[in-house]
Design an enzyme around this catalytic site. Structure first.
Site, short mmCIF file in Angstrom:
data_model
loop_
_atom_site.label_atom_id
_atom_site.label_comp_id
_atom_site.label_asym_id
_atom_site.label_seq_id
_atom_site.Cartn_x
_atom_site.Cartn_y
_atom_site.Cartn_z
N THR A 46 3.33 1.67 2.21
CA THR A 46 2.96 2.33 3.46
C THR A 46 1.59 2.97 3.33
OG1 THR A 46 3.53 4.05 5.09
CG2 THR A 46 4.32 4.41 2.83
N SER A 47 0.81 2.84 4.42
CA SER A 47 -0.53 3.46 4.44
C SER A 47 -0.42 4.96 4.67
CB SER A 47 -1.36 2.83 5.57
OG SER A 47 -0.69 3.07 6.82
N CYS A 87 23.90 -4.07 34.00
CA CYS A 87 23.73 -3.07 35.09
C CYS A 87 22.52 -3.41 35.95
CB CYS A 87 23.57 -1.66 34.48
SG CYS A 87 21.92 -1.34 33.80
N ASN A 117 1.50 0.53 -4.26
CA ASN A 117 0.68 0.01 -3.17
C ASN A 117 -0.57 -0.60 -3.78
OD1 ASN A 117 -0.99 -0.35 -0.90
ND2 ASN A 117 -0.01 1.36 0.18
N ASN A 162 10.25 0.64 8.57
CA ASN A 162 10.39 -0.76 8.98
C ASN A 162 11.56 -0.95 9.94
OD1 ASN A 162 8.28 -1.19 7.24
ND2 ASN A 162 9.56 -1.94 5.57
N HIS A 193 11.95 4.37 12.55
CA HIS A 193 11.30 3.81 13.75
C HIS A 193 12.22 2.83 14.46
CE1 HIS A 193 7.11 4.80 11.89
NE2 HIS A 193 7.78 5.88 12.28
N ARG A 234 8.19 -11.60 17.02
CA ARG A 234 8.46 -10.85 15.78
C ARG A 234 9.93 -10.94 15.40
NH1 ARG A 234 6.55 -4.92 16.30
NH2 ARG A 234 6.95 -4.89 14.06
N CYS A 258 21.29 2.32 31.36
CA CYS A 258 22.66 2.74 31.02
C CYS A 258 22.80 2.90 29.50
CB CYS A 258 23.66 1.71 31.57
SG CYS A 258 23.73 0.16 30.64
N1 APR Z 1 3.47 -4.38 -1.81
C1 APR Z 1 3.27 -3.05 -1.58
N2 APR Z 1 2.43 -2.57 -0.62
C2 APR Z 1 1.75 -3.49 0.12
C3 APR Z 1 1.90 -4.88 -0.06
C4 APR Z 1 2.80 -5.31 -1.07
N3 APR Z 1 2.98 -6.63 -1.31
N4 APR Z 1 1.09 -5.52 0.85
C5 APR Z 1 0.47 -4.56 1.57
N5 APR Z 1 0.85 -3.34 1.12
C6 APR Z 1 0.45 -2.02 1.61
C7 APR Z 1 -0.91 -1.96 2.25
O1 APR Z 1 -1.90 -1.69 1.26
C8 APR Z 1 -0.75 -0.78 3.21
O2 APR Z 1 -1.11 0.45 2.57
O3 APR Z 1 1.37 -1.68 2.64
C9 APR Z 1 0.73 -0.74 3.52
C10 APR Z 1 1.07 -1.15 4.94
O4 APR Z 1 0.50 -0.17 5.78
P1 APR Z 1 0.65 -0.35 7.37
O5 APR Z 1 0.29 -1.73 7.75
O6 APR Z 1 -0.09 0.81 7.99
O7 APR Z 1 2.21 -0.19 7.64
P2 APR Z 1 3.05 1.15 7.69
O8 APR Z 1 2.50 2.18 6.78
O9 APR Z 1 4.48 0.76 7.54
O10 APR Z 1 2.81 1.62 9.22
C11 APR Z 1 3.56 2.73 9.69
O11 APR Z 1 2.76 2.27 11.92
O12 APR Z 1 2.27 0.70 13.54
C12 APR Z 1 3.19 1.64 13.13
O13 APR Z 1 5.47 1.69 13.64
C13 APR Z 1 4.54 1.03 12.86
O14 APR Z 1 6.17 1.62 11.18
C14 APR Z 1 4.79 1.31 11.39
C15 APR Z 1 3.92 2.52 11.12
#
Ligand code: APR
Length: 239
Positions: A183-184, A145, A208, A98, A115, A67, A126
């Site tokens: 974000t979901s 260390c 989204n 992110n 995060h 990654r 350490c």
């Molecule tokens: N533009 C906007 N949104 C988008 C795009 C895009 N091009 N492509 C995908 N998405 C949306 C998806 O529909 C989804 O709702 O981004 C979201 C990504 O959701 P996740 O994969 O769940 O990511 P996230 O919400 O950042 O997860 C939160 O979960 O696994 C942990 O630590 C990790 O920080 C992460 C946290």
């Protein structure tokens, strides 16, 4: 796209973004829960928990090194750049889940990494902590260390960095516009930040392509990608 909130955007003094993996998807970084998401291919509990790390540090490190390589070769996309541009016209803060550093590389100044960061490496014993962008010759890498190093990220079951979290709550609770991007909202406590903003009477906007659990509570929820939608905000606030 933003017609129904354009007046509020223009009048807004403090805009806070909550961003997730989706904003980096158009930079070639996979999301976690989308159709090609990382958690569809890998078991998060085998790779993103402190127990997984101590039971198999080599496996966890191999995944993070893969990654890191992808993230370090990725570039900010128009979504990141638009947020950075906006801070020339408004007070802007970015509360991001992110760990890829792309907001900062796009030029955003006030970024809260809820995060942590995959670029920052710290010792498990350490106080060593530093940004390391090169790859490691040995996996798992060890500190001077003698202890194992780890990515400075927040794993499931770990607490968020308290200073960052308190700062994020403060920003979310005092903004007049919150824009939730990519974000979901599946993971707490980051998914509480839009609740704090709404409680404070902020104008709530979501970008989204898919519906989320808070879409219904938004003043505007756009089913559009962030790279397409966010540059339009600049046009609105600079008119
Ligand atoms: N533009 C906007 N949104 C988008 C795009 C895009 N091009 N492509 C995908 N998405 C949306 C998806 O529909 C989804 O709702 O981004 C979201 C990504 O959701 P996740 O994969 O769940 O990511 P996230 O919400 O950042 O997860 C939160 O979960 O696994 C942990 O630590 C990790 O920080 C992460 C946290």
């Amino acid at each position: 796209m933003f017609e129904q909130v354009s007046d509020k955007l223009r009048k807004s003094e403090k805009i806070v973004f909550v961003t997730g993996a989706g904003i980096s998807q158009e930079s070639g970084i996979p999301t976690f829960r989308g159709k090609d998401g990382l958690w569809r291919k890998y078991d998060a509990m085998q790779l993103a928990t402190i127990d997984a790390f101590y039971s198999n540090p080599k496996l966890v490190w191999e995944w993070y090194e893969e990654r890191r390589r992808n993230i370090l070769s990725a570039k900010p996309n128009p979504g990141h750049v638009a947020i950075s541009e906006l801070q020339k016209h408004k007070e802007v803060h970015v509360l991001t889940q992110n760990i890829d550093g792309l907001h900062q590389r796009a030029g955003s100044k006030s970024v809260y990494e809820l995060h942590g960061s995959i670029i920052t490496i710290k010792c498990t014993a350490c106080s060593f902590k530093d940004k390391i962008e090169s790859s490691f010759s040995e996996i798992p890498p060890t500190c001077k260390c003698g202890s194992i190093l780890r990515p400075d990220v927040v794993w499931f079951g770990e607490a968020l960095p308290q200073d960052v979290w308190q700062g994020a709550i403060q920003q979310a609770s005092t903004c007049d516009t919150m824009i939730v991007v990519g974000t979901s909202l599946a993971v707490s406590p980051a998914n509480l930040l839009p609740v704090y903003a709404k409680q404070n009477g902020a104008t709530m906007i979501e970008v989204n392509p898919e519906q989320t659990m808070m879409s219904e509570t938004m003043d505007l929820s756009l089913r559009v990608s962030s790279a397409k939608a966010l540059p339009e905000i600049i046009d609105i606030v600079t008119k």
